[in-house]
Design an enzyme around this catalytic site. Sequence first.
Site, PDB file in Angstrom:
ATOM      1  N   HIS A 134       3.090   6.258  -1.817  1.00 33.32           N
ATOM      2  CA  HIS A 134       3.711   7.429  -1.190  1.00 33.32           C
ATOM      3  C   HIS A 134       5.230   7.347  -1.242  1.00 33.32           C
ATOM      4  O   HIS A 134       5.894   7.778  -0.314  1.00 33.32           O
ATOM      5  CB  HIS A 134       3.270   7.525   0.274  1.00 33.32           C
ATOM      6  CG  HIS A 134       1.804   7.745   0.438  1.00 33.32           C
ATOM      7  ND1 HIS A 134       1.196   8.946   0.158  1.00 33.32           N
ATOM      8  CD2 HIS A 134       0.806   6.910   0.829  1.00 33.32           C
ATOM      9  CE1 HIS A 134      -0.110   8.845   0.385  1.00 33.32           C
ATOM     10  NE2 HIS A 134      -0.368   7.621   0.777  1.00 33.32           N
ATOM     11  N   LYS A 193      -4.904  10.731  -8.532  1.00 31.27           N
ATOM     12  CA  LYS A 193      -4.656  10.959  -7.100  1.00 31.27           C
ATOM     13  C   LYS A 193      -4.654  12.479  -6.956  1.00 31.27           C
ATOM     14  O   LYS A 193      -3.687  13.148  -7.335  1.00 31.27           O
ATOM     15  CB  LYS A 193      -3.295  10.363  -6.704  1.00 31.27           C
ATOM     16  CG  LYS A 193      -2.965  10.509  -5.219  1.00 31.27           C
ATOM     17  CD  LYS A 193      -3.144   9.198  -4.473  1.00 31.27           C
ATOM     18  CE  LYS A 193      -2.751   9.351  -3.008  1.00 31.27           C
ATOM     19  NZ  LYS A 193      -2.942   8.135  -2.244  1.00 31.27           N
ATOM     20  N   HIS A 213       0.823  -1.219   0.000  1.00 36.05           N
ATOM     21  CA  HIS A 213       0.000   0.000   0.000  1.00 36.05           C
ATOM     22  C   HIS A 213       0.856   1.267   0.000  1.00 36.05           C
ATOM     23  O   HIS A 213       0.684   2.149  -0.843  1.00 36.05           O
ATOM     24  CB  HIS A 213      -0.926  -0.007   1.217  1.00 36.05           C
ATOM     25  CG  HIS A 213      -1.838   1.176   1.248  1.00 36.05           C
ATOM     26  ND1 HIS A 213      -3.085   1.150   0.687  1.00 36.05           N
ATOM     27  CD2 HIS A 213      -1.670   2.428   1.730  1.00 36.05           C
ATOM     28  CE1 HIS A 213      -3.658   2.338   0.835  1.00 36.05           C
ATOM     29  NE2 HIS A 213      -2.811   3.136   1.474  1.00 36.05           N
TER      30      HIS A 213
END
Length: 280
Positions: free
Chosen positions: A169, A215, A153
């Site tokens: 990220h 995003k 993730h």
Amino acid sequence: RKALNHELSKLFNEMWDVDVNRFMPGKDYAIELQGKASDNATRDSAARHLFHYVNEERMKSIKTFATFISLLDNYETSTGVAEVVTPEEIAENNHFLDAILETEVMKLAHQYLIKKNLAEPNLTDFKSQLYDIWFQLYARKEGNRLDSCGFEHVFVGETSRGKQILGLHNWVQFYLQEKRNQIDYKGYVARKNKNRPDKDDQVLSLQFTWKGLVKPIGSTFIGVSPEFEFALYTIIFLLSKESVIRERVKIEEYELQIVVCRHGQHIGTAYPVLLGTSGE
């Protein structure tokens, strides 16, 4: 809002200072910020890639980066599709953990966690604790398909039902996906007290599309080593049993809120938010 956590700020700055594998802006990489992202992501404010240059030779020569990169292709990014973990992939996970555990950054993190009685002094035990937190598979949504883990993730990114991007990220993954034209950088998201980020800022809020999805705002460290992010998020995860943990810290000149969400005994997500930008 939450007061600055001085203890963690001090620790994270020490970790930042000993992060010898960190990439330096202008030297090891160069970014082109271009335009400010629009509110609805329909406009592309950046015609070119975010990463203008990255020293890949250096990246390949550093063990923590090299072992980290080998993990990025181990996942099925859409949620709801069960992950199949091969013996090779388990070995790769272990090589990565071995590599980061040799770094000063992880040693500082480990010492701190021992002091807090949150980690076993024995390195093998600590390693299996890290494995469990980051690599143990779980079902992200209801249902029993083991389709996700903290590492996938946060560092690789996932897509949910072809509708939204989850996680992603990490700057190395961003750079590699951008190089393959999988990611389209749309522009930066500014902070209130600073209209425009600098090209040597090592924390950025960005807008991008990936696998055809948007995003609207994603924040990420730029240039830091995999071990730095791994250590930072692990510490915050272990310090609290809350389902969502937010710690306000100052690292270098960046005032950040580090957000870590737990998924039972595992990391659900983790990312930095530059204060003065709207969060995720």
